[in-house]
Scaffold this active site. Structure first.
Site, PDB file in Angstrom:
ATOM      1  N   LYS A 246       0.830  -1.204   0.000  1.00 32.66           N
ATOM      2  CA  LYS A 246       0.000   0.000   0.000  1.00 32.66           C
ATOM      3  C   LYS A 246       0.868   1.259   0.000  1.00 32.66           C
ATOM      4  CE  LYS A 246      -3.696  -2.417   2.453  1.00 32.66           C
ATOM      5  NZ  LYS A 246      -4.412  -2.597   3.726  1.00 32.66           N
TER       6      LYS A 246
ATOM      7  N   GLN B 225      -5.564  -1.435   9.156  1.00 35.61           N
ATOM      8  CA  GLN B 225      -5.139  -2.758   8.712  1.00 35.61           C
ATOM      9  C   GLN B 225      -5.732  -3.841   9.604  1.00 35.61           C
ATOM     10  OE1 GLN B 225      -3.273  -3.429   5.919  1.00 35.61           O
ATOM     11  NE2 GLN B 225      -3.887  -5.530   6.372  1.00 35.61           N
TER      12      GLN B 225
ATOM     13  N   ASP C 133     -11.046   1.823   3.103  1.00 33.70           N
ATOM     14  CA  ASP C 133     -11.362   0.390   3.090  1.00 33.70           C
ATOM     15  C   ASP C 133     -12.807   0.116   2.702  1.00 33.70           C
ATOM     16  OD1 ASP C 133      -9.088  -1.144   3.655  1.00 33.70           O
ATOM     17  OD2 ASP C 133      -9.131  -0.544   5.750  1.00 33.70           O
TER      18      ASP C 133
END
Length: 912
Positions: A55, A99, A124
């Protein structure tokens, strides 16, 4: 057969290239803007580390500054939530990734965490709001990132998804469930399998598309795969491997070598890089939307107000920029202007009217109808900026300042009564200054120099020192000392005595009600005031200079400086005495703190309204605040629209909007809308008087083209006034129930032949935004023209020259007459440098002349200036034309007879 490997790297590079261009284009428009992404990790799981490295690399390739925030394993849920709150509120962070899984020693509710991320920054796509949108096929928010990457990988194979059989192994919120939803909306037939599914391998064999996200190393064998299937492996699992330096290697959920022999396409392990890039692809445009001018707030047509927090989110405000007052109104922090300082603003529209009847012609109604049409019906970002109504007209006379437009902002009762208390704050601040001034006069009259000085600068715990505001007074007096004990007797007297001339006091107390008996009063009659009485008067609160300052200030610092400079009186030597001299500036700012911020409300159709300040147009400059307009223009973005009102006709409110407000703000208007009615034009053609509370004469409810034709000159004058400022003028003909089509067409034709850019018949009162669609289209077209805006006069003209120019050009006057007293005041103002200020004419709104009984559009008349004063803090000189009162009175039958509170439902009745 041997499967083709879906190159995550190639897909990622293609997506990154597209995004790099997108971010580059944005930064070309906003050179100092840096898109920010925060990746929050708890603990240090190796599989998470792999994802995060990908990422960070993808973000760097795109041009996004990504920060990896690693929290320790002993991080608690509370600590993580505090960190997310900070990131949600930070204007430097535009996207947030948490995460998963959370590698903490403590129990943390992952669902609570994902919902704690602002839906506007939820890269997300795991916030319940964003997940819910995906479930119903609404992709206007964030789409869950890894699932989006999976679908992107499938699409890049060239295989059509529609009609295929898709099997998803796993039902997690992160991958399984959302990828199944995405495939469903791509028209695949989807089966979701999980730990309780029977005959799992038999089901997977039916899949044309197989997505695996179960977190078990190489669980799916080659025998489970249908020949020719597409296999997307989302797993990253560490397994022991002594041959590796780390003693472990990463494998997927699928036996990769076996899958190669059966499938047509398969992803390698780790195959997440394309998913990461797709994640950023879907996230970046949405996360940067408030800056990139691509955000479009969603609205709904309903008379029930939407929650104000929802509206605030829709228009691009962050939670920390909004202070709610209940569920239907909120204050907007001025920090929005700092966050969006490089955002180009929207088109700026002023809405004014012709010379109105006492009932008002629907200027505010037209403003709201226009904004509803632009927003709810034409899909443009559009804001209405309005003044807060005074309670004087609310309880006095219906129509006019408290008219129909103000009943279309909801909740209407709050809007027309106390709202968020801004007018009350202005009242308190104004009257505190008056109280301090009179108290200071009393104390100077009753004390000698020594005791007066000692009380002004007392010893506290044996120490005497000046306050900051007293030090500023010393500087103005030219006394370069900071030790109170070091001043000479002469300096102490000079500092302590303001020597206010009680015959030259300009400051009055105010109240936000109509009360004719306060137009002249005597104060100081109590024996405790020792005979030091004087005559004075009350003004209505919206006439206070403090209200004008709030409306014209461009920042908190500017407002404070203007308050300090307010001249309340002259001393016995003819020098100005200011609020700062009285030591009250800081206290005024404290009282006004919350009122510095505009209030967010909404129309009946759920479109945003910014309400701030409420100066009258006939006795002040009659416009809502500069700060509200600036915030609205930033939130509307470059392609949006901000419509703001100017009180009464073009001769009063619009002229002051251009020459005072726009001069102070630096914002240039793109279009002027002039609102007119058949009723008002018939009155100007010689029709009988129109009075509140009385039935309309027959000529106003029956067709009368002759009378209407005679009154069209008034509309022509207002069109001409707008054109003199170099902006296109759109005429909005506000239809009333008794108007005939022939009458409306006559007005439209006249306007278009006499200088209007467009003339439009509007029906927004009956139909809302749908009744103002043609008006919205005309305004859009007008705003696309190049602006040739110019002020009516330069500031370096003398006071009489500026007054004469306004009188001739805006009113049609031939000359201006002054009393000897006014001429003497002008001389004094000029000596003090006030002649360089703009002019704020105080004049009747019922006529282009100074006589409210004169209708139509006369020319060559004489305008008489009966008084003149200066509002130094607000920054304008005010000539008083004719009989203008700053304290209205109640009529014989005020609206209070109709207003009541239903004690059963607690609803307000009869307010409109």
């Amino acid at each position: 057969m041997t499967a083709k490997v879906i190159s995550g790297t190639a897909v990622a590079q293609a997506i990154e290239s597209e995004l790099r261009q997108e971010v580059g284009d944005l930064q070309a428009k906003l050179p100092s803007f840096k898109p920010g992404l925060a990746i929050v990790q708890v603990g240090g799981r190796e599989d998470s580390n792999v994802y995060i490295r990908m990422k960070l690399k993808a973000a760097a390739n795109i041009g996004i500054e990504a920060e990896h925030i690693r929290l320790p394993k002993d991080c608690t849920q509370t600590e993580l939530l505090e960190k997310l709150t900070t990131l949600n509120e930070s204007p430097l962070v535009h996207g947030i990734i948490v995460q998963m899984p959370l590698d903490s020693d403590h129990e943390i509710d992952s669902h609570l965490i994902t919902d704690a991320v602002s839906s506007q920054k939820d890269v997300d796509g795991l916030n319940t709001e964003n997940e819910g949108r995906v479930a119903i096929g609404d992709f206007s928010g964030f789409v869950p990132c890894t699932p989006a990457g999976c679908v992107e990988l499938i699409k890049r194979t060239g295989v059509t998804i529609a009609g295929k059989s898709a099997v998803v192994l796993g039902r997690s919120r992160i991958v399984g469930t959302p990828v199944a939803e995405l495939l469903k909306w791509e028209n695949a037939t989807v089966t979701v399998c999980h730990s309780k599914t029977q005959n799992l391998s038999e089901i997977t064999k039916t899949a044309d598309i197989l997505v695996v996200a179960i977190g078990k190393p190489e669980m799916v064998r080659g025998s489970w795969i249908k020949p020719g299937a597409i296999v997307i492996d989302c797993g990253i699992n560490p397994i022991p491997d002594a041959s590796k330096k780390s003693n472990q290697r990463l494998v997927g959920d699928v036996a990769y070598e076996e899958a190669l022999k059966v499938a047509s396409y398969v992803t390698p392990v780790p195959g997440a890089r394309a998913a990461v890039a797709a994640q950023l692809a879907s996230a970046s445009p949405e996360a940067l939307a408030p800056i990139a001018a691509t955000q479009r707030y969603r609205d709904s047509r309903s008379q029930k107000p939407k929650p104000i927090a929802k509206l605030a989110e829709e228009i691009g405000l962050y939670p920390n920029e909004v202070s709610q007052y209940g569920s239907t109104k909120a204050k907007i922090s001025l920090s929005v202007l700092d966050r969006l300082q490089e955002q180009r603003g929207g088109k700026y529209i002023v809405v004014a009217g012709i010379t109105p009847t006492p009932l008002g012609e629907g200027k505010s109604t037209t403003l709201l109808g226009l904004v509803q049409a632009l927003s709810a019906h034409r899909g443009r970002n559009a804001f209405a900026c309005m003044r807060q109504p005074s309670q004087g007209p609310t309880f006095g006379v219906k129509g006019g300042a408290a008219g129909g437009g103000y009943s279309q902002v909801i909740p209407m009762e709050d809007f027309n009564l106390h709202l968020t208390g801004d007018i009350h704050a202005v009242t308190a601040a104004n009257n505190l200054l008056a109280a301090q001034m009179d108290a200071r006069i009393f104390h100077e009259l009753t004390q000698k120099d020594g005791p007066l000085y000692d009380r002004l600068v007392p010893k506290i715990k044996g120490v005497r020192k000046f306050s900051p505001i007293q030090l500023r007074r010393l500087q103005r007096l030219g006394i370069d000392k900071t030790d109170p004990d070091s001043l000479t007797d002469e300096e102490r007297s000079k500092f302590a005595r303001l020597d206010i001339d009680t015959n030259k006091i300009m400051w009055r107390r105010v109240v936000d009600l109509n009360d004719r008996y306060l137009r002249k009063i005597t104060i100081g009659q109590s024996p405790t005031e020792k005979g030091f009485s004087r005559e004075t008067a009350f003004d209505i609160s919206v006439a206070s200079e403090i209200m004008a300052i709030l409306a014209l200030g461009t920042s908190v610092e500017d407002i404070k400086e203007r308050l300090a400079n307010m001249v309340v009186a002259l001393d016995k030597s003819g020098n100005p005495v200011t609020a700062d001299d009285l030591g009250v500036t800081g206290a005024l700012m404290v009282l006004l703190r919350d009122s510095l911020e505009p209030t967010l409300m909404q129309t009946l159709e759920g479109t945003p309204v910014l309400v701030h300040t409420g100066p009258f147009a006939n006795i002040a400059h009659g416009c809502s605040s500069i700060l509200a307009d600036k915030i609205a223009m930033k939130l509307a973005r470059e392609s949006g629209f901000v419509a703001t009102e100017a009180g009464f006709g073009s001769d009063i409110g619009m002229e002051k909007f251009f020459d005072i407000k726009c001069r102070a703000s630096g914002d240039l208007p793109h279009c002027a809308v002039i609102v007119g009615t058949v009723r008002a034009l018939k009155m100007h053609g010689g029709g009988p008087p129109v009075s509140p509370g009385l039935p309309l004469h027959d000529v106003y409810v029956q067709e009368n083209l002759e009378l209407l034709s005679k009154g069209l000159c008034n509309l022509g004058k207002h069109i001409s006034n707008g054109n003199k400022f170099g902006v296109p003028v759109v005429v909005a003909i506000n239809r009333h129930g008794n108007d005939t089509q022939a009458e409306l067409n006559l007005v439209k034709l006249f306007a278009e032949r006499n200088g209007a850019f467009k003339a439009v018949i509007c029906d927004h009162w009956a139909k809302g935004g749908a009744g103002a669609l043609e008006l919205a289209d005309a305004v859009i077209e007008a705003c696309e023209r190049d602006s040739h805006f110019k002020f009516l006069y330069p500031l370096d003209l003398s006071i009489p020259e500026k007054i004469l120019l306004i009188a001739k050009e805006m009113y049609g006057a031939g000359q201006v007459e002054y009393t000897d007293e006014v001429l003497q005041k002008i001389k004094v103002f000029t000596e003090k440098g006030y002649d360089k200020l703009p002019i704020c004419m105080a004049k009747t709104s019922n006529s282009l002349t100074g006589d409210p009984a004169v209708k139509g559009a006369p020319t060559g008349f004489s305008l008489r200036v009966s008084d003149i004063f200066v509002s130094v803090g607000a920054g304008f000189v005010v000539p008083m034309c004719g009989e203008i009162s700053k304290m209205p009175g109640l009529p014989t039958r005020p609206s209070i007879y109709d207003i009541d509170l239903n004690t059963t439902t607690m609803e307000i009745e009869g307010l409109f």
